[in-house]
Design an enzyme around this catalytic site. Structure first.
Site, PDB file in Angstrom:
ATOM      1  CG  ASP A 113      14.473 -43.969 -34.103  1.00  0.00           C
ATOM      2  OD1 ASP A 113      13.250 -43.882 -34.321  1.00  0.00           O
ATOM      3  OD2 ASP A 113      14.942 -44.277 -32.985  1.00  0.00           O
ATOM      4  CG  ASP A 136      19.184 -35.882 -49.378  1.00  0.00           C
ATOM      5  OD1 ASP A 136      18.330 -35.198 -49.986  1.00  0.00           O
ATOM      6  OD2 ASP A 136      20.386 -35.559 -49.290  1.00  0.00           O
ATOM      7  CE  LYS A 169      13.615 -40.148 -31.355  1.00  0.00           C
ATOM      8  NZ  LYS A 169      14.112 -41.520 -31.597  1.00  0.00           N
ATOM      9  CE1 TYR A 181      15.137 -28.304 -42.257  1.00  0.00           C
ATOM     10  CE2 TYR A 181      15.304 -26.805 -44.124  1.00  0.00           C
ATOM     11  CZ  TYR A 181      15.600 -28.012 -43.527  1.00  0.00           C
ATOM     12  OH  TYR A 181      16.358 -28.928 -44.210  1.00  0.00           O
ATOM     13  CG  ASP A 239      16.620 -31.798 -45.657  1.00  0.00           C
ATOM     14  OD1 ASP A 239      16.650 -31.738 -46.899  1.00  0.00           O
ATOM     15  OD2 ASP A 239      17.610 -31.556 -44.931  1.00  0.00           O
TER      16      ASP A 239
HETATM   17  C1  IPM Z   1      16.308 -29.530 -49.888  1.00  0.00           C
HETATM   18  C2  IPM Z   1      17.601 -28.854 -49.516  1.00  0.00           C
HETATM   19  C3  IPM Z   1      17.273 -27.551 -48.778  1.00  0.00           C
HETATM   20  C4  IPM Z   1      16.547 -27.930 -47.507  1.00  0.00           C
HETATM   21  C5  IPM Z   1      18.479 -26.646 -48.481  1.00  0.00           C
HETATM   22  C6  IPM Z   1      19.230 -26.290 -49.734  1.00  0.00           C
HETATM   23  C7  IPM Z   1      18.060 -25.406 -47.754  1.00  0.00           C
HETATM   24  O1  IPM Z   1      18.398 -29.701 -48.768  1.00  0.00           O
HETATM   25  O2  IPM Z   1      15.507 -28.915 -50.601  1.00  0.00           O
HETATM   26  O3  IPM Z   1      16.112 -30.671 -49.486  1.00  0.00           O
HETATM   27  O4  IPM Z   1      17.174 -28.224 -46.482  1.00  0.00           O
HETATM   28  O5  IPM Z   1      15.318 -27.916 -47.531  1.00  0.00           O
HETATM   29 MG    MG Z   2      17.671 -31.688 -48.648  1.00  0.00          MG
END
Ligand code: IPM
Ligand code: MG
Length: 356
Positions: free
Chosen positions: A223, A251, A191, A136, A247
């Site tokens: 993975d 999710d 990884k 990032y 990240d």
């Molecule tokens: C998160 C989001 C952010 C990230 C984006 C909006 C930059 O997906 O906070 O998880 O990738 O960190």
């Molecule tokens: Mg995110």
């Protein structure tokens, strides 16, 4: 009097933050809340997603309550002007390296998960994502040919993955210390079979682990971790990983809980200052419709009280109120199912205030 910088941002950000602010106000705490524009909203007003004044407010505040940023309509902007740069800039400028993303499956939502109920009942995982390093923030980002943010005619683009020893050490300490307060297990996700950066990560996490003999450490490739999260999620307790993998895995973990609309987060620096935001994004597709789930933001406000304002009692109070509205059968569209009562964003916020 504690100062809170309130940064709603874009899309559903304004709707969900309004509900969290309502809940905080209902608690009648000595808080001074000041709002500022961030993301696309700030770009529209000031030509920059993270204006100086917004950054200054965030730095001076005891904590930041953040909504979400981003909209497809900014996809063609030069990268430094895109809304996402606001949250990345805040994380970097405030040194918010430790991102806590708890994935808790409330018993009332066991059936809202996409997994079988017995796999998620009682689930309580804490993902600790390193937030200010990795690919990032690696340099350089590649050479931009066009001014519209894309690369017509370019032959390549690249981002650099890197981690320094101190960056890994400090997040590892955070993870081991969090595990000491829980079931004393840490899974470090890497990884290392392919990436040098993550062999280094693995080595450094193992070294730090020697200082925590009471915590069991295991390592898992990302993975495999992605697979295990849906196969047997309850095998995890604390998961520590880098910015990019964190990240993605957070999710994925969010869906175990029934909805990404339920997942709060805290991003802390070494001084205990923090930014609190839902783990989800700005969801421009449902913005303005009053259907977004404000609970992730309301639960983020609870984390803010706990971590930055040292008010555990009020945090517990908000969390109990959220459980109560779920018990009452109230659900926003994302977690609504037969036999429950569908409510709007605003109604959900009001119900939490009532429950308080
Ligand atoms: C998160 C989001 C952010 C990230 C984006 C909006 C930059 O997906 O906070 O998880 O990738 O960190
Ligand atoms: Mg995110």
């Amino acid at each position: 009097m504690k100062k809170i910088a309130v940064l709603p941002g874009d899309g559903i950000g304004t709707e969900i933050v309004a509900e969290a602010v309502k809940v905080l106000k209902a608690l009648d705490l000595p808080l001074e809340m000041e709002c500022a524009l961030v993301g696309g909203a700030a770009y529209e007003a000031f030509g920059h997603p993270l204006p100086e004044a917004t950054l200054k407010l965030a730095k001076q505040a005891d904590a930041v309550l953040f909504g979400a940023v981003g909209d497809w309509k900014y996809d063609k902007l030069d990268r430094p002007l895109r809304p996402e740069q606001a949250i990345l800039g805040l994380r970097k400028n405030l040194g918010l390296f430790a991102n806590f993303r708890p994935a808790i499956c409330y018993e009332q939502l066991v059936h809202a998960s996409s997994l079988k109920p017995d796999l998620v009942a009682g689930l309580d995982i804490l993902i600790i994502r390193e937030l200010t390093g990795d690919i990032y923030f690696g340099q350089p980002r590649g050479r931009r040919i066009a001014t519209d943010g894309h690369f017509p005619g370019a032959e390549e683009a690249f981002d650099t993955m890197r981690y320094s020893r101190p960056e890994i050490e400090r997040i590892a300490h955070v993870a081991f210390q969090a595990a000491q307060k829980r079931s004393k297990r840490v899974t470090s996700v890497d990884k290392a079979n392919v990436l040098e950066t993550f062999q280094f990560w693995k080595d450094v996490v193992s070294e730090v682990g020697l200082q925590y003999p009471d915590v069991a450490l295991d390592h898992m490739y990302v993975d495999n971790a992605a697979m295990q999260l849906v196969k047997e999620p309850k095998r995890f307790d604390v998961v520590v990983t880098g910015n990019m993998f964190g990240d993605i895995l957070s999710d994925e973990a969010s869906m175990l809980t029934g909805s990404i609309g339920m997942l709060p987060s805290a991003s802390l620096n070494s001084a205990g200052q923090g930014l609190y935001e839902p783990s989800h994004g700005s969801a421009p597709d449902i913005a303005g419709k009053g259907i977004a789930n404000p609970l992730a933001t309301i639960l983020s406000a609870a984390m803010m009280l706990r971590f930055s304002l040292n008010d555990e009692a009020s945090a517990l109070c908000i969390e109990a109120a959220v459980k109560k509205v779920l018990d009452q059968g109230l659900r926003t569209a994302d977690i609504h199912s037969a036999g429950t009562t569908r409510v709007s964003t605003l109604e959900m916020g009001n119900a939490v205030v009532q429950a308080l």
